[in-house]
Design a protein around this motif. Structure first.
Motif, mmCIF file in Angstrom:
data_model
loop_
_atom_site.group_PDB
_atom_site.id
_atom_site.type_symbol
_atom_site.label_atom_id
_atom_site.label_comp_id
_atom_site.label_asym_id
_atom_site.label_seq_id
_atom_site.Cartn_x
_atom_site.Cartn_y
_atom_site.Cartn_z
ATOM 1 N N TYR A 177 96.302 3.675 -3.390
ATOM 2 C CA TYR A 177 95.444 2.988 -4.284
ATOM 3 C C TYR A 177 96.136 1.836 -4.741
ATOM 4 O O TYR A 177 95.438 0.673 -4.767
ATOM 5 C CB TYR A 177 95.686 3.839 -5.659
ATOM 6 C CG TYR A 177 94.819 5.020 -5.635
ATOM 7 C CD1 TYR A 177 93.714 5.127 -5.006
ATOM 8 C CD2 TYR A 177 95.461 6.235 -6.117
ATOM 9 C CE1 TYR A 177 92.942 6.423 -5.138
ATOM 10 C CE2 TYR A 177 94.748 7.436 -6.134
ATOM 11 C CZ TYR A 177 93.571 7.595 -5.569
ATOM 12 O OH TYR A 177 92.928 8.631 -5.677
ATOM 13 N N LEU A 178 97.629 1.539 -4.332
ATOM 14 C CA LEU A 178 98.219 0.184 -4.568
ATOM 15 C C LEU A 178 97.552 -0.984 -3.568
ATOM 16 O O LEU A 178 97.332 -2.080 -3.982
ATOM 17 C CB LEU A 178 99.599 0.310 -4.423
ATOM 18 C CG LEU A 178 100.259 0.837 -5.568
ATOM 19 C CD1 LEU A 178 101.742 1.136 -5.153
ATOM 20 C CD2 LEU A 178 100.190 0.073 -6.827
ATOM 21 N N LYS A 179 97.384 -0.492 -2.416
ATOM 22 C CA LYS A 179 96.913 -1.366 -1.477
ATOM 23 C C LYS A 179 95.297 -1.592 -1.652
ATOM 24 O O LYS A 179 94.679 -2.821 -1.652
ATOM 25 C CB LYS A 179 96.868 -0.581 -0.273
ATOM 26 C CG LYS A 179 97.859 -0.776 0.608
ATOM 27 C CD LYS A 179 98.142 -0.077 2.073
ATOM 28 C CE LYS A 179 99.448 0.352 2.523
ATOM 29 N NZ LYS A 179 99.580 1.540 3.115
ATOM 30 N N ALA A 180 94.512 -0.564 -2.129
ATOM 31 C CA ALA A 180 93.215 -0.717 -2.701
ATOM 32 C C ALA A 180 93.210 -1.874 -3.765
ATOM 33 O O ALA A 180 92.068 -2.628 -3.821
ATOM 34 C CB ALA A 180 92.519 0.439 -3.095
ATOM 35 N N LEU A 181 94.034 -1.784 -4.615
ATOM 36 C CA LEU A 181 94.180 -2.883 -5.885
ATOM 37 C C LEU A 181 94.885 -4.334 -5.616
ATOM 38 O O LEU A 181 94.940 -4.985 -6.678
ATOM 39 C CB LEU A 181 94.380 -2.092 -7.074
ATOM 40 C CG LEU A 181 93.940 -1.054 -7.517
ATOM 41 C CD1 LEU A 181 94.443 -0.124 -8.712
ATOM 42 C CD2 LEU A 181 92.486 -1.342 -8.073
ATOM 43 N N ASN A 182 95.375 -4.242 -4.303
ATOM 44 C CA ASN A 182 96.179 -5.639 -4.012
ATOM 45 C C ASN A 182 97.447 -5.612 -4.792
ATOM 46 O O ASN A 182 97.436 -6.840 -5.336
ATOM 47 C CB ASN A 182 94.977 -6.843 -4.056
ATOM 48 C CG ASN A 182 94.092 -6.819 -3.021
ATOM 49 O OD1 ASN A 182 94.579 -6.499 -1.653
ATOM 50 N ND2 ASN A 182 93.008 -7.358 -3.171
ATOM 51 N N ILE A 183 97.981 -4.502 -5.085
ATOM 52 C CA ILE A 183 99.364 -4.699 -5.799
ATOM 53 C C ILE A 183 100.311 -4.555 -4.972
ATOM 54 O O ILE A 183 100.610 -3.455 -4.248
ATOM 55 C CB ILE A 183 99.396 -3.540 -6.877
ATOM 56 C CG1 ILE A 183 98.086 -3.614 -7.842
ATOM 57 C CG2 ILE A 183 100.574 -3.689 -7.652
ATOM 58 C CD1 ILE A 183 97.926 -2.597 -8.939
ATOM 59 N N PRO A 184 101.155 -5.962 -4.471
ATOM 60 C CA PRO A 184 102.148 -5.730 -3.595
ATOM 61 C C PRO A 184 103.245 -4.904 -4.001
ATOM 62 O O PRO A 184 103.499 -4.982 -5.014
ATOM 63 C CB PRO A 184 102.460 -7.410 -3.390
ATOM 64 C CG PRO A 184 101.541 -8.074 -4.341
ATOM 65 C CD PRO A 184 100.753 -7.020 -5.325
ATOM 66 N N TYR A 185 103.830 -4.223 -2.949
ATOM 67 C CA TYR A 185 104.958 -3.237 -3.305
ATOM 68 C C TYR A 185 105.849 -3.374 -1.985
ATOM 69 O O TYR A 185 105.494 -3.598 -0.879
ATOM 70 C CB TYR A 185 104.475 -1.791 -3.779
ATOM 71 C CG TYR A 185 103.867 -1.057 -2.348
ATOM 72 C CD1 TYR A 185 102.341 -1.402 -2.444
ATOM 73 C CD2 TYR A 185 104.683 -0.415 -1.457
ATOM 74 C CE1 TYR A 185 101.779 -0.545 -1.170
ATOM 75 C CE2 TYR A 185 103.957 0.097 -0.674
ATOM 76 C CZ TYR A 185 102.545 -0.021 -0.329
ATOM 77 O OH TYR A 185 101.960 0.506 0.722
ATOM 78 N N ASP A 195 101.004 -5.749 -14.761
ATOM 79 C CA ASP A 195 100.192 -6.825 -15.437
ATOM 80 C C ASP A 195 100.928 -7.488 -16.763
ATOM 81 O O ASP A 195 100.806 -8.403 -17.062
ATOM 82 C CB ASP A 195 98.780 -5.844 -16.051
ATOM 83 C CG ASP A 195 97.623 -6.548 -16.193
ATOM 84 O OD1 ASP A 195 97.518 -7.925 -15.710
ATOM 85 O OD2 ASP A 195 96.495 -6.161 -16.485
ATOM 86 N N ARG A 227 102.785 -10.254 -15.335
ATOM 87 C CA ARG A 227 101.721 -11.252 -14.724
ATOM 88 C C ARG A 227 100.972 -11.859 -16.106
ATOM 89 O O ARG A 227 100.761 -13.453 -16.142
ATOM 90 C CB ARG A 227 100.578 -10.643 -14.105
ATOM 91 C CG ARG A 227 100.600 -10.280 -12.639
ATOM 92 C CD ARG A 227 99.349 -9.941 -12.073
ATOM 93 N NE ARG A 227 99.747 -9.556 -10.794
ATOM 94 C CZ ARG A 227 98.998 -8.543 -10.149
ATOM 95 N NH1 ARG A 227 97.936 -8.052 -10.510
ATOM 96 N NH2 ARG A 227 99.266 -8.272 -8.701
#
Lengths: 194, 211
Positions: A15-23, B152, B155
């Protein structure tokens, strides 16, 4: 990890990848509290000392049962406001300009003192922020104090203004001055703010 | 010489009029964000029964063992100024019966926490946290909800160069196995550990990783 924990963690990463949240996966991240299970996370930032975590959290699937409740899988996080502020100040992050006083009521002479207090509450009742002097300062000192309090406008009220049922409204930003009735103050201020 | 009447206690801070607008702004951003994500506010007391933190945070953690402001009140109860927010929110969730309404329950809080810690830059004995809790779902989407909200927040504040670090420490099924493995591994190298970690070897070997 057991198979169901692996499935859970993989779903989170997906899900993080799908939402473009880098980790970054950090195997050393275990957090200092016993109630955590499964997902743990921290937000880290460089340059505020050795303690560079500014917030974090994780799952605590067994906490509610530990307190005597039914099985209640749960997750949460907390952010440290001191650390966030410290980081913002270090990074020169802009803050919105603080909202200043709309109008400062200036008493030009003794004769206007009762009316100035009434005017103060009148403009407040209209929804403006307003203040006045309480130390019997001179006219000049009141103007200086109004500027120090960062009032945008001053409304000057003296014997002459009282007789004519007006106030002298001065825009401290532009220096422009106009004569308006008390009922018109709010509209005049609104107009000049733009 | 220290004038105790005009000196605040060590590790505390006055937020003065010049700085208060920045605090109000951060709090406004946090509240708005939580509302945007469908969380509602909960306010719990700043002190709780000491036992709550022992049971939830854990007896052998640094927080409970060394950092709590614990006192006995005039009714001989042991009370503690909250060192973190989650335990009290979980307590209130159960006490108020929120657990028997529709799930999940999404709550946020904002307020001061207290830890007897060594003061340093950005670290105080009274400090302020905003937090969220999602009760009643093991769906990994709830993990995303909470992680995304945290990201968020920074951000929206305009912070730069922050990183999201992530891990899974397993559940009550697999964690004891992991603890056992870590424990036996570190026991072979006990002499290389710091004093603190030698203690942790007995009770909480996971914490050695984060020494």
């Amino acid at each position: 990890m057991c198979p169901s924990c692996i499935v859970h963690f993989d779903a989170v990463l997906g899900y993080l990848k799908a939402l473009n949240i880098p980790y970054l996966i950090d195997k050393q991240l275990v957090r200092g509290l016993d109630y955590y299970t499964r997902t743990t996370f921290e937000i880290m930032v460089a340059g505020i000392g050795a303690q560079n975590s500014i917030g974090g959290g994780g799952r605590y699937d067994d906490l509610v049962t530990a307190l005597g409740g039914p099985p209640t899988p749960s997750i949460g996080f907390a952010v440290g406001l001191e650390r966030a502020l410290l980081t913002m100040n270090k990074q020169n992050t802009p803050f919105p300009a603080p909202k200043n006083l709309d109008v400062f009521i200036v008493e030009a002479d003794e004769e206007a003192s009762g009316a100035a207090l009434e005017l103060l509450f009148f403009v407040r009742a209209q929804g403006l922020s307003a203040d006045k002097d309480f130390l019997g300062r001179s006219l000049k000192a009141q103007m200086k104090y109004a500027a120090k309090k960062k009032a945008r406008f001053v409304a000057i009220l003296g014997k002459e203004e009282l007789n004519r049922q007006i106030v002298s409204l001065k825009d401290l930003a532009s220096g422009e001055q106009s004569e308006v009735s008390p009922a018109e103050i709010k509209e005049e201020i609104r107009r000049r703010y733009r | 010489m220290l004038n105790i009447l005009t000196t605040r206690p060590r590790g505390t801070n006055d937020i003065l009029p010049d700085e208060a607008p920045r605090w109000q702004y951060m709090e406004d951003v946090f509240r708005q964000l939580c509302q945007d994500y469908g969380f509602t506010e909960i306010r719990t007391p700043v002190f709780e029964h000491t036992e709550l933190f022992i049971r939830s945070v854990g007896e052998v953690t640094d927080i409970v063992a060394k950092e709590m402001y614990t006192f006995t009140d005039r009714g001989e109860r042991s009370l503690t100024l909250r060192p973190e927010g989650t335990a009290a929110v979980a307590r209130a969730y159960l006490e108020s019966g929120l657990n028997s309404g529709p799930q999940p329950v999404k709550l946020y809080y904002l307020g001061p926490m207290f830890r007897y810690d060594r003061p340093q830059a950005g670290r105080y004995r009274q400090f302020h946290q905003g937090g969220v809790e999602v009760f009643g779902t093991n769906n990994p989407e709830a993990d995303i909800e909470v992680i995304a909200l945290a990201v968020d927040f920074y951000r929206r504040l305009g912070l730069q160069n922050f990183e999201l670090h992530l891990n899974s420490i397993g559940c009550k099924v697999c964690r004891p196995v992991l603890k056992e493995k870590l424990s036996s591994f570190f026991k072979t190298r006990q002499k290389e550990l710091c004093l603190n970690c030698q203690e942790r070897l007995e009770y909480n070997p996971l914490r050695i990783l984060d020494c």
